[in-house]
Design a protein around this motif. Structure first.
Motif, PDB file in Angstrom:
ATOM      1  N   TYR A 119       0.858  -1.182   0.000  1.00 44.01           N
ATOM      2  CA  TYR A 119       0.000   0.000   0.000  1.00 44.01           C
ATOM      3  C   TYR A 119       0.888   1.223   0.000  1.00 44.01           C
ATOM      4  N   TRP A 120       0.285   2.348  -0.359  1.00 41.41           N
ATOM      5  CA  TRP A 120       1.020   3.594  -0.448  1.00 41.41           C
ATOM      6  C   TRP A 120       0.342   4.626   0.446  1.00 41.41           C
ATOM      7  N   GLN A 121       1.165   5.496   1.010  1.00 37.42           N
ATOM      8  CA  GLN A 121       0.660   6.605   1.797  1.00 37.42           C
ATOM      9  C   GLN A 121       1.321   7.872   1.272  1.00 37.42           C
ATOM     10  N   THR A 136      -0.355  13.009   7.042  1.00 33.80           N
ATOM     11  CA  THR A 136      -0.630  11.956   6.064  1.00 33.80           C
ATOM     12  C   THR A 136      -2.006  12.192   5.455  1.00 33.80           C
ATOM     13  N   GLU A 150      -7.227  -2.486   4.643  1.00 37.31           N
ATOM     14  CA  GLU A 150      -7.540  -1.154   4.146  1.00 37.31           C
ATOM     15  C   GLU A 150      -7.689  -0.193   5.325  1.00 37.31           C
ATOM     16  N   LYS A 151      -7.304   1.040   5.092  1.00 38.70           N
ATOM     17  CA  LYS A 151      -7.519   2.105   6.074  1.00 38.70           C
ATOM     18  C   LYS A 151      -7.747   3.394   5.314  1.00 38.70           C
ATOM     19  N   ASP A 153      -6.089   6.007   5.353  1.00 39.32           N
ATOM     20  CA  ASP A 153      -4.864   6.674   4.902  1.00 39.32           C
ATOM     21  C   ASP A 153      -3.995   5.783   4.015  1.00 39.32           C
ATOM     22  N   ARG A 154      -4.521   4.653   3.584  1.00 37.13           N
ATOM     23  CA  ARG A 154      -3.775   3.736   2.726  1.00 37.13           C
ATOM     24  C   ARG A 154      -4.389   3.708   1.327  1.00 37.13           C
ATOM     25  N   LEU A 156      -4.330   1.417  -1.987  1.00 37.72           N
ATOM     26  CA  LEU A 156      -3.933   0.072  -2.371  1.00 37.72           C
ATOM     27  C   LEU A 156      -3.528  -0.042  -3.838  1.00 37.72           C
TER      28      LEU A 156
END
Length: 171
Positions: A119-121, A136, A150-151, A153-154, A156
């Motif tokens: 995942y990328w932030q 973030t 999943e969140k 701030d993520r 995918l």
């Protein structure tokens, strides 16, 4: 102030903390039947002395000890009765032990079944007049599934993350 759940288990948790810390401070009990703001204010306005609940604390301690002793001995008895020369292992028994172990096993199975996902932030550093801080990016409308990793701030999808990052460059 004892403000744990109103009942044996809450009372036991607080009394064990008191015993562990060795405090000799006076004890008051907040006893709530409702969690409305008015009930909470009323409860704090009329705290009971901790001594009023000594019987409840003793009952909680007795039940805890009995659960441990019965569970330990029942586990041994059931294991000895059901064990054969070909079987290895322990059969769990007891009022508290069995459901607690089931929770632990379920949690361990979820951990073992976990498959990491990249995942990328997107983070940025901001400067105010007197300090610098990092933040973030998050999606305030996110309605995903935390069980899948999943969140809010993520991100995918790498392409989506790169597109968002490109749109923010220089701003």
């Amino acid at each position: 102030v004892i403000a744990t759940d109103a009942g044996r288990e809450g009372e036991l948790i607080f009394r064990e903390i008191i015993e562990f810390t060795g405090t000799d401070k006076p004890i008051r009990r907040l006893w709530l039947q409702s969690m409305t703001p008015e009930s909470i204010r009323e409860g704090f306005a009329h705290l009971d002395p901790g001594s009023k609940y000594e019987g409840l604390a003793a009952a909680a301690w007795c039940r805890s000890e009995a659960d441990w002793l019965v569970g330990m001995n029942a586990t041994r008895a059931v294991t000895k009765r059901l064990q054969t020369r070909k079987t290895v292992g322990v059969w769990s028994a007891g009022r508290v032990q069995t459901p607690t172990l089931a929770i632990l096993v379920d949690h361990e199975m979820r951990i073992l079944e976990f498959e990491p996902r990249p995942y990328w932030q997107i983070t940025a550093t901001f400067q105010s007049s007197d300090h610098t801080y990092q933040s973030t990016l998050f999606d305030p409308n996110w309605k995903g599934n935390q069980e899948t990793g999943e969140k809010d701030d993520r991100i995918l999808d790498q392409a989506r993350a790169e597109k968002i990052l490109a749109s923010l460059q220089g701003k």
